[in-house]
Design a protein around this motif. Structure first.
Motif, PDB file in Angstrom:
ATOM      1  N   ASP A 109       0.871  -1.176   0.000  1.00  0.00           N
ATOM      2  CA  ASP A 109       0.000   0.000   0.000  1.00  0.00           C
ATOM      3  C   ASP A 109       0.905   1.222   0.000  1.00  0.00           C
ATOM      4  O   ASP A 109       1.668   1.428   0.938  1.00  0.00           O
ATOM      5  N   GLY A 110       0.803   1.998  -1.079  1.00  0.00           N
ATOM      6  CA  GLY A 110       1.728   3.108  -1.290  1.00  0.00           C
ATOM      7  C   GLY A 110       2.710   2.748  -2.403  1.00  0.00           C
ATOM      8  O   GLY A 110       3.894   3.017  -2.320  1.00  0.00           O
ATOM      9  N   PHE A 184      -5.446  11.029  -2.765  1.00  0.00           N
ATOM     10  CA  PHE A 184      -6.123  11.371  -4.006  1.00  0.00           C
ATOM     11  C   PHE A 184      -6.125  10.164  -4.945  1.00  0.00           C
ATOM     12  O   PHE A 184      -5.232   9.319  -4.907  1.00  0.00           O
ATOM     13  N   ALA A 214      -3.047   4.770   2.496  1.00  0.00           N
ATOM     14  CA  ALA A 214      -4.240   4.848   3.364  1.00  0.00           C
ATOM     15  C   ALA A 214      -4.048   3.992   4.613  1.00  0.00           C
ATOM     16  O   ALA A 214      -4.457   4.372   5.712  1.00  0.00           O
ATOM     17  N   GLU A 231     -10.619  10.186   2.829  1.00  0.00           N
ATOM     18  CA  GLU A 231     -10.255   9.957   1.429  1.00  0.00           C
ATOM     19  C   GLU A 231     -11.443   9.337   0.710  1.00  0.00           C
ATOM     20  O   GLU A 231     -12.209   8.573   1.304  1.00  0.00           O
TER      21      GLU A 231
HETATM   22  C1  LIP Z   1      -2.917   3.943  -2.357  1.00  0.00           C
HETATM   23  C2  LIP Z   1      -3.733   4.363  -1.162  1.00  0.00           C
HETATM   24  C3  LIP Z   1      -3.640   5.871  -0.953  1.00  0.00           C
HETATM   25  C4  LIP Z   1      -4.199   6.556  -2.150  1.00  0.00           C
HETATM   26  C5  LIP Z   1      -3.344   6.187  -3.327  1.00  0.00           C
HETATM   27  C6  LIP Z   1      -3.359   4.670  -3.575  1.00  0.00           C
HETATM   28  P1  LIP Z   1      -2.035   1.694  -3.480  1.00  0.00           P
HETATM   29  O1  LIP Z   1      -3.045   2.555  -2.537  1.00  0.00           O
HETATM   30  O2  LIP Z   1      -3.279   3.709  -0.019  1.00  0.00           O
HETATM   31  O3  LIP Z   1      -4.352   6.284   0.175  1.00  0.00           O
HETATM   32  O4  LIP Z   1      -4.219   7.940  -1.948  1.00  0.00           O
HETATM   33  O5  LIP Z   1      -3.834   6.870  -4.470  1.00  0.00           O
HETATM   34  O6  LIP Z   1      -4.660   4.259  -3.916  1.00  0.00           O
HETATM   35  O7  LIP Z   1      -2.562   1.893  -4.865  1.00  0.00           O
HETATM   36  O8  LIP Z   1      -0.675   2.255  -3.340  1.00  0.00           O
HETATM   37  O9  LIP Z   1      -2.165   0.271  -3.000  1.00  0.00           O
END
Ligand code: LIP
Length: 293
Positions: A109-110, A184, A214, A231
């Motif tokens: 995530d990220g 975003f 997130a 978000e």
């Molecule tokens: C991310 C989310 C983050 C959001 C990013 C993205 P990913 O997840 O954790 O909050 O702002 O645009 O969606 O895609 O890195 O797993």
């Protein structure tokens, strides 16, 4: 409404099992984090990680070979260790549950931070029982900081040096003095809608932090390094573990009634019980309570 324990008991689980789910998630998240670190080092030793990535919903929504490898590792481990459990993963895992337990997996995530080398990306493993979020673990891959929680048993952060502490969210009451995390989406339309909301909110809060995960944003609410988070359009795998961690730290976490497969930009938000009423009014005044397509 049945309590979580009643629901757990209904599927043959005990309160003790909820803690076992937490501990399993924590251990597996640490193993996955180690795999991610190793693979990133191997790739960047010989070239640019962007050459090992593709895109998903837009040109700025990446997925790398490491995301996929990490999800395969997590899925393989769960299938071996807990063969009757279900699995939903960001990169495509979809295994029905026979035990009543389902794992919600975000292997990285990220991902944008991972690609750019910004040290804010995490493995997130959440456990659902009968549609309820009951346990989870989130580990910051770079720092080694591990957040975990089981419903009714509090939330804990364990640092790389082995020290740990209970998590309690901050108890700020005034949005104007509150530090707000947000994020975003990956499409121009949604980002334009999110920018309009941000324009309304920014003058009315202390400041905004957009860190890019997130899962880690919800952990920051739990540890009090931000006062609130909101978000639109996050996915269940981004937040399934962070929801339990933030709630067990004393925060309120509001999520869509169900995450449908269509990409509707529903709102997720979290804040301490003291801040939540004023923060919810502020979100509503900025038009943030509505879905953003
Ligand atoms: C991310 C989310 C983050 C959001 C990013 C993205 P990913 O997840 O954790 O909050 O702002 O645009 O969606 O895609 O890195 O797993």
């Amino acid at each position: 409404m049945r309590t979580i324990l009643q629901k757990c008991t209904m599927v043959g689980m005990t309160e003790f099992d909820v803690c076992k789910l937490r501990d399993y998630a924590a251990d597996l998240a640490q193993q996955a984090a180690s795999l991610i670190s190793t693979k990133r080092s191997e790739i960047t030793a010989t070239g640019d990680i962007r050459a090992h990535s593709q895109t998903k919903t837009s040109a700025v929504d990446p997925v790398t070979e490491v995301d996929t490898a990490a999800e395969e590792f997590v899925v393989g481990s769960i299938r071996k260790d807990r063969p009757d459990d279900g699995i939903i993963g960001e990169e495509g895992a979809n295994v029905p549950s026979r035990s009543g337990v389902s794992w919600i997996v975000d292997p990285i995530d990220g991902t944008v931070n991972f690609m750019y080398g910004l040290g804010e990306y995490a493995v997130s493993l959440g456990a659902m029982v009968d549609g309820q979020y009951v346990a989870g673990a989130v580990i910051n891959v770079v720092k080694g900081t591990l957040y975990s929680a089981a419903v009714g048993h509090g939330a804990t952060v364990t640092y790389r040096d082995g020290t740990s502490t209970q998590l309690r969210c901050r108890q700020e009451t005034d949005p104007r003095l509150s530090l707000i995390a947000t994020g975003f989406g990956y499409t121009e339309t949604r980002r334009a809608g999110q920018a309009k909301i941000l324009q309304e909110l920014l003058p009315q809060v202390r400041d905004i932090r957009r860190i890019g995960s997130a899962a880690l944003d919800l952990c920051r609410v739990a540890e009090g390094t931000v006062d609130a988070y909101y978000e639109h359009g996050v996915k269940v795998w981004d937040v399934a573990a962070g929801i339990v961690i933030a709630r067990e730290s004393g925060a309120q976490v509001h999520v869509p009634h169900s995450w449908t497969s269509d990409d509707r930009g529903a709102l997720v938000w979290a804040a301490s019980a003291e801040l939540a009423p004023a923060f919810e009014r502020l979100l509503a005044s900025a038009g943030a309570k509505e879905v953003i397509d």
